[in-house]
Design a protein around this motif. Structure first.
Motif, mmCIF file in Angstrom:
data_model
loop_
_atom_site.group_PDB
_atom_site.id
_atom_site.type_symbol
_atom_site.label_atom_id
_atom_site.label_comp_id
_atom_site.label_asym_id
_atom_site.label_seq_id
_atom_site.Cartn_x
_atom_site.Cartn_y
_atom_site.Cartn_z
ATOM 1 N N SER A 1 44.815 29.843 30.514
ATOM 2 C CA SER A 1 44.481 28.571 31.157
ATOM 3 C C SER A 1 43.072 28.506 31.735
ATOM 4 C CB SER A 1 45.483 28.297 32.294
ATOM 5 O OG SER A 1 45.321 29.245 33.339
ATOM 6 N N PHE A 2 42.407 29.638 31.902
ATOM 7 C CA PHE A 2 41.216 29.668 32.754
ATOM 8 C C PHE A 2 40.014 28.945 32.152
ATOM 9 C CE2 PHE A 2 43.685 33.448 33.998
ATOM 10 C CZ PHE A 2 43.874 33.161 35.338
ATOM 11 N N GLY A 3 39.935 28.874 30.832
ATOM 12 C CA GLY A 3 38.781 28.254 30.206
ATOM 13 C C GLY A 3 38.556 26.822 30.633
ATOM 14 N N SER A 4 39.642 26.116 30.940
ATOM 15 C CA SER A 4 39.505 24.714 31.350
ATOM 16 C C SER A 4 38.811 24.575 32.703
ATOM 17 C CB SER A 4 40.884 24.045 31.411
ATOM 18 O OG SER A 4 41.680 24.638 32.434
ATOM 19 N N ARG A 5 38.736 25.668 33.462
ATOM 20 C CA ARG A 5 38.050 25.653 34.759
ATOM 21 C C ARG A 5 36.943 26.707 34.811
ATOM 22 N NH1 ARG A 5 40.473 22.706 38.933
ATOM 23 N NH2 ARG A 5 38.425 23.085 39.794
ATOM 24 N N ALA A 6 36.338 26.980 33.643
ATOM 25 C CA ALA A 6 35.381 28.086 33.553
ATOM 26 C C ALA A 6 34.194 27.909 34.489
ATOM 27 C CB ALA A 6 34.906 28.240 32.107
ATOM 28 N N ALA A 7 33.616 26.721 34.562
ATOM 29 C CA ALA A 7 32.445 26.520 35.410
ATOM 30 C C ALA A 7 32.800 26.714 36.881
ATOM 31 C CB ALA A 7 31.861 25.132 35.182
ATOM 32 N N GLU A 8 33.970 26.199 37.288
ATOM 33 C CA GLU A 8 34.409 26.369 38.671
ATOM 34 C C GLU A 8 34.729 27.832 38.974
ATOM 35 O OE1 GLU A 8 35.195 22.209 37.344
ATOM 36 O OE2 GLU A 8 35.568 24.200 36.509
ATOM 37 N N TYR A 9 35.322 28.515 38.016
ATOM 38 C CA TYR A 9 35.610 29.939 38.169
ATOM 39 C C TYR A 9 34.312 30.706 38.408
ATOM 40 C CZ TYR A 9 38.284 34.244 37.123
ATOM 41 O OH TYR A 9 38.910 35.462 37.187
ATOM 42 N N ALA A 10 33.305 30.420 37.590
ATOM 43 C CA ALA A 10 32.016 31.097 37.741
ATOM 44 C C ALA A 10 31.379 30.802 39.093
ATOM 45 C CB ALA A 10 31.079 30.678 36.618
ATOM 46 N N ARG A 11 31.568 29.590 39.587
ATOM 47 C CA ARG A 11 30.914 29.185 40.828
ATOM 48 C C ARG A 11 31.621 29.744 42.063
ATOM 49 N NH1 ARG A 11 31.468 23.909 40.227
ATOM 50 N NH2 ARG A 11 29.766 23.956 38.732
ATOM 51 N N HIS A 12 32.950 29.869 42.008
ATOM 52 C CA HIS A 12 33.693 30.094 43.249
ATOM 53 C C HIS A 12 34.415 31.428 43.352
ATOM 54 C CE1 HIS A 12 32.864 26.073 44.626
ATOM 55 N NE2 HIS A 12 33.376 25.548 43.540
ATOM 56 N N ARG A 13 34.700 32.109 42.264
ATOM 57 C CA ARG A 13 35.424 33.373 42.389
ATOM 58 C C ARG A 13 34.519 34.451 42.995
ATOM 59 N NH1 ARG A 13 40.593 34.674 40.128
ATOM 60 N NH2 ARG A 13 41.597 32.677 39.603
ATOM 61 N N PRO A 14 35.086 35.393 43.755
ATOM 62 C CA PRO A 14 34.256 36.424 44.406
ATOM 63 C C PRO A 14 33.778 37.494 43.438
ATOM 64 C CG PRO A 14 36.573 36.810 44.875
ATOM 65 C CD PRO A 14 36.495 35.491 44.149
ATOM 66 N N ASP A 15 32.739 38.205 43.858
ATOM 67 C CA ASP A 15 32.288 39.375 43.116
ATOM 68 C C ASP A 15 33.116 40.587 43.548
ATOM 69 O OD1 ASP A 15 31.349 39.938 45.655
ATOM 70 O OD2 ASP A 15 29.240 40.017 45.097
ATOM 71 N N TYR A 16 32.668 41.790 43.186
ATOM 72 C CA TYR A 16 33.389 43.025 43.504
ATOM 73 C C TYR A 16 32.460 43.960 44.271
ATOM 74 C CZ TYR A 16 36.817 41.338 40.172
ATOM 75 O OH TYR A 16 37.750 40.572 39.525
ATOM 76 N N PRO A 17 32.984 44.648 45.290
ATOM 77 C CA PRO A 17 32.107 45.511 46.089
ATOM 78 C C PRO A 17 31.596 46.706 45.295
ATOM 79 C CG PRO A 17 34.402 45.736 46.785
ATOM 80 C CD PRO A 17 34.362 44.614 45.797
ATOM 81 N N ARG A 18 30.356 47.031 45.522
ATOM 82 C CA ARG A 18 29.731 48.154 44.819
ATOM 83 C C ARG A 18 30.506 49.453 45.028
ATOM 84 N NH1 ARG A 18 23.605 49.323 43.828
ATOM 85 N NH2 ARG A 18 23.611 51.552 43.321
ATOM 86 N N ALA A 19 31.000 49.666 46.249
ATOM 87 C CA ALA A 19 31.732 50.902 46.533
ATOM 88 C C ALA A 19 32.976 51.025 45.662
ATOM 89 C CB ALA A 19 32.114 50.967 48.008
ATOM 90 N N ALA A 20 33.626 49.909 45.367
ATOM 91 C CA ALA A 20 34.822 49.932 44.523
ATOM 92 C C ALA A 20 34.463 50.301 43.084
ATOM 93 C CB ALA A 20 35.511 48.574 44.560
ATOM 94 N N ILE A 21 33.359 49.747 42.602
ATOM 95 C CA ILE A 21 32.906 50.068 41.244
ATOM 96 C C ILE A 21 32.527 51.546 41.154
ATOM 97 C CG2 ILE A 21 31.132 49.585 39.519
ATOM 98 C CD1 ILE A 21 31.022 46.713 40.636
ATOM 99 N N GLU A 22 31.802 52.028 42.151
ATOM 100 C CA GLU A 22 31.382 53.434 42.125
ATOM 101 C C GLU A 22 32.577 54.377 42.213
ATOM 102 O OE1 GLU A 22 28.532 53.426 45.313
ATOM 103 O OE2 GLU A 22 26.855 53.028 43.923
ATOM 104 N N TRP A 23 33.598 54.013 42.986
ATOM 105 C CA TRP A 23 34.812 54.841 43.056
ATOM 106 C C TRP A 23 35.481 54.904 41.681
ATOM 107 C CZ3 TRP A 23 40.073 54.116 42.252
ATOM 108 C CH2 TRP A 23 40.913 55.129 42.739
ATOM 109 N N GLY A 24 35.522 53.773 40.982
ATOM 110 C CA GLY A 24 36.086 53.781 39.636
ATOM 111 C C GLY A 24 35.311 54.678 38.693
#
Length: 250
Positions: free
Chosen positions: A12-35
């Motif tokens: 379903s997400f493609g229908s709200r792709a622009a809004e998703y890009a604008r409003h969804r949060p990023d991910y903390p660097r510490a979480a990426i580095e732990w992975g």
């Protein structure tokens, strides 16, 4: 709210792709580095699988990694390519990844692992990972240890709460992988009441519900935010928790 099929929600997400890009949060660097730290050696070649509009891709690229993004939805992928033009993006699914064997050192999955056919996807992830590489699913969700956040997400019912299947992911096993480990990281996103409502409107259960149902839900949430002292006046920090799993390729 109604309980639409899983497949309908997943696509379903493609229908709200622009809004998703604008409003969804990023991910903390510490979480990426732990992975990344779950891999043997120093990972350089990384796959962002189910990459969406590139929220996690941006964080991976910022670390100087050689990132490939795979996303099935053309509208989401177009937003990703606008946000991270330096990254190679490919059309593809978790169950059929368009990369050769042992092509990457790490596979990250932001906010998408619970949509996969997990046994099939892990076989494919294992195929494209080198031995000693790491699979890293992660999710951002509201921090319900904060009282007003817990009240807000409860008010939202299934449209604003994490799927219960995320907890089940901790118990996933596959012969190609060692056991999954997990960790959690505090995170936050600068919000206004209206931008948070726009974020909730990108949740799959809201997108696929009948218009009158989604309008009623968003109306209840807007009324809460405008009456809550922590969120009523201008900008505020939305407390988040990033849950990360990692499992090493045998």
């Amino acid at each position: 709210m109604s309980d639409p099929t899983r497949g309908q929600r997943a696509s379903s997400f493609g229908s709200r792709a622009a809004e998703y890009a604008r409003h969804r949060p990023d991910y903390p660097r510490a979480a990426i580095e732990w992975g990344l730290a779950g891999a043997r050696g120093t990972p350089r070649r990384v796959l962002d699988l189910g990459a969406g509009t590139g929220k996690l891709t941006l964080g991976l690229a910022a670390l100087g990694l050689d990132v490939t993004a795979v996303e099935p939805d053309a509208e989401m992928r177009a937003e990703l390519e606008r946000a991270v033009p330096s990254v190679r993006s490919l059309a593809g699914h978790a169950e059929r990844i368009p990369l050769p064997d042992a092509a990457v050192d790490a596979v990250f999955v932001g906010q998408a692992f619970h949509w996969f056919d997990v046994p099939v996807a892990l076989t494919e992830i294992g195929r494209v990972l080198r031995p000693g590489g790491v699979c890293v699913p992660m999710w951002n969700y509201e921090d319900e240890s904060v009282p007003w956040v817990a009240e807000f997400t409860a008010l939202g019912r299934d449209g604003a709460r994490r799927p219960s299947s995320i907890e089940d992911m901790r118990e996933v096993t596959h012969p190609a992988f060692e056991s999954f480990e997990s960790s959690r990281f505090r995170h936050a996103q600068r919000r206004t009441a209206e931008s948070l409502i726009e974020t909730i409107a990108t949740y799959s259960a809201v997108i696929v519900s009948a218009p009158e149902e989604s309008a009623a839900l968003l109306g209840r949430l807007r009324q809460f935010l405008t009456g809550n002292p922590a969120t009523a006046d201008g900008e505020f920090d939305l407390p988040l928790v990033t849950t990360v799993l990692r499992a090493r390729r045998r």
